[in-house]
Write a protein that holds these residues in place. Structure first.
Motif, PDB file in Angstrom:
ATOM      1  N   ALA A 242      -4.593  24.271   6.714  1.00  0.00           N
ATOM      2  CA  ALA A 242      -3.295  24.310   5.988  1.00  0.00           C
ATOM      3  C   ALA A 242      -3.710  23.310   4.706  1.00  0.00           C
ATOM      4  O   ALA A 242      -3.515  23.658   3.548  1.00  0.00           O
ATOM      5  CB  ALA A 242      -1.908  23.861   6.585  1.00  0.00           C
ATOM      6  N   TRP A 243      -4.026  22.368   4.920  1.00  0.00           N
ATOM      7  CA  TRP A 243      -4.281  21.013   4.067  1.00  0.00           C
ATOM      8  C   TRP A 243      -5.250  21.312   3.039  1.00  0.00           C
ATOM      9  O   TRP A 243      -4.953  21.480   1.569  1.00  0.00           O
ATOM     10  CB  TRP A 243      -4.797  19.773   4.579  1.00  0.00           C
ATOM     11  N   VAL A 244      -6.442  22.090   3.322  1.00  0.00           N
ATOM     12  CA  VAL A 244      -7.370  22.403   2.343  1.00  0.00           C
ATOM     13  C   VAL A 244      -6.645  23.488   1.431  1.00  0.00           C
ATOM     14  O   VAL A 244      -6.988  23.303   0.292  1.00  0.00           O
ATOM     15  CB  VAL A 244      -8.406  23.198   3.066  1.00  0.00           C
ATOM     16  N   LEU A 245      -6.132  24.543   2.003  1.00  0.00           N
ATOM     17  CA  LEU A 245      -5.538  25.290   1.079  1.00  0.00           C
ATOM     18  C   LEU A 245      -4.516  25.045   0.250  1.00  0.00           C
ATOM     19  O   LEU A 245      -4.462  25.196  -0.921  1.00  0.00           O
ATOM     20  CB  LEU A 245      -4.623  26.499   2.192  1.00  0.00           C
ATOM     21  N   LEU A 246      -3.674  24.103   0.866  1.00  0.00           N
ATOM     22  CA  LEU A 246      -2.530  23.574  -0.126  1.00  0.00           C
ATOM     23  C   LEU A 246      -3.161  22.658  -1.463  1.00  0.00           C
ATOM     24  O   LEU A 246      -2.759  22.797  -2.635  1.00  0.00           O
ATOM     25  CB  LEU A 246      -1.558  22.818   0.408  1.00  0.00           C
ATOM     26  N   LYS A 247      -4.137  21.949  -1.018  1.00  0.00           N
ATOM     27  CA  LYS A 247      -4.348  21.041  -2.088  1.00  0.00           C
ATOM     28  C   LYS A 247      -5.450  21.934  -2.928  1.00  0.00           C
ATOM     29  O   LYS A 247      -5.463  21.446  -4.254  1.00  0.00           O
ATOM     30  CB  LYS A 247      -5.682  20.034  -1.287  1.00  0.00           C
ATOM     31  N   ALA A 248      -6.138  23.180  -2.413  1.00  0.00           N
ATOM     32  CA  ALA A 248      -6.877  23.941  -3.550  1.00  0.00           C
ATOM     33  C   ALA A 248      -5.849  24.667  -4.623  1.00  0.00           C
ATOM     34  O   ALA A 248      -6.172  24.282  -5.805  1.00  0.00           O
ATOM     35  CB  ALA A 248      -7.601  24.867  -2.860  1.00  0.00           C
ATOM     36  N   LEU A 249      -4.521  25.003  -4.093  1.00  0.00           N
ATOM     37  CA  LEU A 249      -3.816  25.483  -4.622  1.00  0.00           C
ATOM     38  C   LEU A 249      -3.054  24.597  -5.761  1.00  0.00           C
ATOM     39  O   LEU A 249      -2.839  24.877  -6.769  1.00  0.00           O
ATOM     40  CB  LEU A 249      -2.662  26.104  -3.986  1.00  0.00           C
ATOM     41  N   SER A 250      -2.750  23.490  -5.179  1.00  0.00           N
ATOM     42  CA  SER A 250      -1.769  22.485  -6.111  1.00  0.00           C
ATOM     43  C   SER A 250      -2.614  21.548  -7.006  1.00  0.00           C
ATOM     44  O   SER A 250      -2.257  20.972  -7.783  1.00  0.00           O
ATOM     45  CB  SER A 250      -1.082  21.632  -5.279  1.00  0.00           C
ATOM     46  N   GLY A 251      -3.905  21.634  -6.663  1.00  0.00           N
ATOM     47  CA  GLY A 251      -4.881  20.728  -7.388  1.00  0.00           C
ATOM     48  C   GLY A 251      -4.739  19.122  -7.266  1.00  0.00           C
ATOM     49  O   GLY A 251      -4.891  18.453  -7.826  1.00  0.00           O
ATOM     50  N   LEU A 252      -3.888  18.804  -5.927  1.00  0.00           N
ATOM     51  CA  LEU A 252      -4.117  17.676  -5.531  1.00  0.00           C
ATOM     52  C   LEU A 252      -5.318  17.062  -4.664  1.00  0.00           C
ATOM     53  O   LEU A 252      -5.902  17.875  -4.091  1.00  0.00           O
ATOM     54  CB  LEU A 252      -2.869  17.456  -4.522  1.00  0.00           C
ATOM     55  N   ASP A 253      -5.773  15.833  -5.015  1.00  0.00           N
ATOM     56  CA  ASP A 253      -6.850  15.397  -4.178  1.00  0.00           C
ATOM     57  C   ASP A 253      -6.721  14.366  -3.131  1.00  0.00           C
ATOM     58  O   ASP A 253      -7.486  13.761  -2.843  1.00  0.00           O
ATOM     59  CB  ASP A 253      -7.756  14.986  -5.186  1.00  0.00           C
ATOM     60  N   SER A 254      -5.458  14.244  -2.619  1.00  0.00           N
ATOM     61  CA  SER A 254      -5.279  13.136  -1.718  1.00  0.00           C
ATOM     62  C   SER A 254      -5.760  13.778  -0.493  1.00  0.00           C
ATOM     63  O   SER A 254      -5.678  14.863  -0.290  1.00  0.00           O
ATOM     64  CB  SER A 254      -3.804  13.009  -1.500  1.00  0.00           C
ATOM     65  N   ALA A 255      -6.227  12.864   0.694  1.00  0.00           N
ATOM     66  CA  ALA A 255      -6.844  13.289   1.705  1.00  0.00           C
ATOM     67  C   ALA A 255      -5.531  13.830   2.839  1.00  0.00           C
ATOM     68  O   ALA A 255      -5.837  14.732   3.485  1.00  0.00           O
ATOM     69  CB  ALA A 255      -7.563  11.926   2.456  1.00  0.00           C
ATOM     70  N   ASP A 256      -4.573  13.007   2.881  1.00  0.00           N
ATOM     71  CA  ASP A 256      -3.432  13.332   3.655  1.00  0.00           C
ATOM     72  C   ASP A 256      -2.133  13.488   2.832  1.00  0.00           C
ATOM     73  O   ASP A 256      -1.408  12.486   2.672  1.00  0.00           O
ATOM     74  CB  ASP A 256      -3.312  12.118   4.676  1.00  0.00           C
ATOM     75  N   ILE A 257      -1.963  14.777   2.688  1.00  0.00           N
ATOM     76  CA  ILE A 257      -0.979  15.168   1.820  1.00  0.00           C
ATOM     77  C   ILE A 257       0.475  15.032   2.519  1.00  0.00           C
ATOM     78  O   ILE A 257       1.471  14.792   2.049  1.00  0.00           O
ATOM     79  CB  ILE A 257      -0.978  16.397   0.960  1.00  0.00           C
ATOM     80  N   THR A 258       0.627  15.017   3.846  1.00  0.00           N
ATOM     81  CA  THR A 258       1.837  14.962   4.739  1.00  0.00           C
ATOM     82  C   THR A 258       2.060  13.686   5.315  1.00  0.00           C
ATOM     83  O   THR A 258       3.258  13.637   6.012  1.00  0.00           O
ATOM     84  CB  THR A 258       1.937  16.155   5.748  1.00  0.00           C
ATOM     85  N   SER A 259       1.431  12.629   5.041  1.00  0.00           N
ATOM     86  CA  SER A 259       1.734  11.379   5.719  1.00  0.00           C
ATOM     87  C   SER A 259       3.100  10.860   4.889  1.00  0.00           C
ATOM     88  O   SER A 259       3.192  10.849   3.558  1.00  0.00           O
ATOM     89  CB  SER A 259       0.512  10.319   5.225  1.00  0.00           C
ATOM     90  N   GLY A 260       4.037  10.468   5.668  1.00  0.00           N
ATOM     91  CA  GLY A 260       5.291   9.965   5.169  1.00  0.00           C
ATOM     92  C   GLY A 260       5.209   8.177   5.133  1.00  0.00           C
ATOM     93  O   GLY A 260       6.060   7.642   4.517  1.00  0.00           O
ATOM     94  N   PHE A 261       3.835   7.945   5.453  1.00  0.00           N
ATOM     95  CA  PHE A 261       3.781   6.523   5.257  1.00  0.00           C
ATOM     96  C   PHE A 261       3.235   5.996   3.814  1.00  0.00           C
ATOM     97  O   PHE A 261       1.949   5.979   3.606  1.00  0.00           O
ATOM     98  CB  PHE A 261       2.364   5.924   6.228  1.00  0.00           C
ATOM     99  N   ARG A 262       4.272   5.434   2.980  1.00  0.00           N
ATOM    100  CA  ARG A 262       3.620   5.394   1.586  1.00  0.00           C
ATOM    101  C   ARG A 262       4.604   4.098   1.210  1.00  0.00           C
ATOM    102  O   ARG A 262       5.551   3.710   1.794  1.00  0.00           O
ATOM    103  CB  ARG A 262       4.257   6.594   0.777  1.00  0.00           C
TER     104      ARG A 262
END
Lengths: 242, 121
Positions: free
Chosen positions: A130-150
């Motif tokens: 899921a991450w790979v797909l979403l990153k490709a579509l949205s153009g984001l390059d973070s490794a862990d996009i669902t992490s809430g630790f920010r």
């Protein structure tokens, strides 16, 4: 202490986390130097009582607003009170309080506006696809996009406290795209995360929930995709920090 | 006059009358009345004079006039629903931000009460 020290607020969104909230609060409290606020998103168990027992500031939501809106409530409070940075920590004990310093360092040093505590290994295979797909579509390059630790600095807090950020249902794609559109620098730091003790994922708890999440995120990612930068922002390192 | 003429006249005037009554009784607020009242008038007029549709259809190149009514009706319904969803989104934002503010205020009040009852040394 002399003036000029940065004031930080730890924001902990919580929904029925009576099992772990006490331990999380004790751990974060032990860090020292940080204010804490728990956003109680309509918990029906003993969460609120446990928070009150520890004399921690608690914002009770009048009805369930969702994890992201709960965090945003904390961000709005932080903006109002003039905090220099905000740390978002999950209430289920997955995030280790000792890593907070790792995350705040790049922000305090001015190298990033937002730092994500990334633990890409933790996801199931499905989640990683899921991450790979979403990153490709949205153009984001973070490794862990669902992490809430920010960790968010003032600029990020300001951007995310606005009503533009309100109807984002999840904290990942929408928030990260918004940050990217605002040319804010998002860095990542590798951290270890603990296993979720008891209870299923709040996000991926059923196929229906997963499908909705994927559909929603894909649509959001495509529509909110930040335009390609022509000139990188002055004097900032846009790369990942790992 | 053919039977359908009476039917359409009845329907047109009945719908128009109901809408106007709703507006008069404030069941339908004026803001929304600005959409419904003109619509009521159009429905009433077209109901009493169906040949109007024939005229329009000819101008627009539609060979079967009743289809025009259906298409226009659907189109208007679509627009209305779209606008309603947009408004609902705006309301959701307001509601959510209101909830956030309320939570913040209640939390601060709770802390103040606590501090008042057991002030920190």
């Amino acid at each position: 202490m002399t003036g000029g020290r940065m004031r930080g607020l730890v924001v902990i969104p919580a929904f029925n986390e009576e099992n772990m909230i006490g331990r999380v609060l004790d751990e974060v409290g032990a860090c020292g130097g940080l204010d804490i606020v728990v956003i109680d998103d309509g918990s029906t168990d003993a969460t609120r009582r446990l928070v009150r027992e520890r004399n921690v500031l608690c914002f009770p939501m009048p009805f369930q607003v969702g994890a992201w809106a709960a965090v945003q409530a904390g961000l709005r409070y932080a903006k109002r009170e003039g905090y220099d940075f905000v740390v978002s920590v999950d209430a289920d004990g997955q995030h280790r309080a000792e890593d907070i310093e790792l995350l705040t360092a790049p922000v305090l040093a001015g190298e990033a506006d937002v730092t994500i505590g990334a633990c890409p290994e933790r996801g199931s295979r499905l989640r990683k696809i899921a991450w790979v797909l979403l990153k490709a579509l949205s153009g984001l390059d973070s490794a862990d996009i669902t992490s809430g630790f920010r960790v968010y600095n003032r600029h990020a807090v300001e951007a995310l406290a606005s009503s533009e950020a309100n109807l984002l249902q999840y904290q990942d794609i929408g928030v990260l795209c918004l940050l990217q559109t605002q040319r804010l620098v998002v860095g990542e730091v590798a951290v270890q995360m603990r296993e979720r003790t008891g209870g299923k994922s709040k996000l991926f708890y059923s196929w229906r929930a997963v499908s909705f999440y994927m559909l929603y995120s894909m649509l959001l990612g495509i529509s909110k995709r930040a335009p390609k930068k022509l000139n990188p922002p002055q004097g900032r390192d846009n790369g990942k920090i790992m | 006059m053919q039977t359908y003429h009476w039917t359409s006249a009845f329907i047109g005037i009945a719908v128009a009358a109901i809408i106007l009554w709703l507006v008069k009784r404030d069941h339908l607020h004026t803001r929304y009345a600005m959409w419904w009242v003109p619509l009521a008038i159009v429905i009433g007029v077209v109901g009493v004079f169906p040949p109007i549709i024939d005229g329009f259809a000819k101008v627009l190149g539609v060979h079967y006039p009743p289809v025009l009514v259906l298409i226009l009706g659907l189109l208007l319904a679509l627009i209305k629903i779209l606008v309603m969803d947009i408004e609902r989104s705006r309301n959701e934002i307001k509601l959510q931000r209101l909830a956030q503010r309320l939570g913040i205020v209640e939390g601060e009040m709770e802390r103040l009460k606590r501090e008042r009852n057991a002030p920190d040394r």
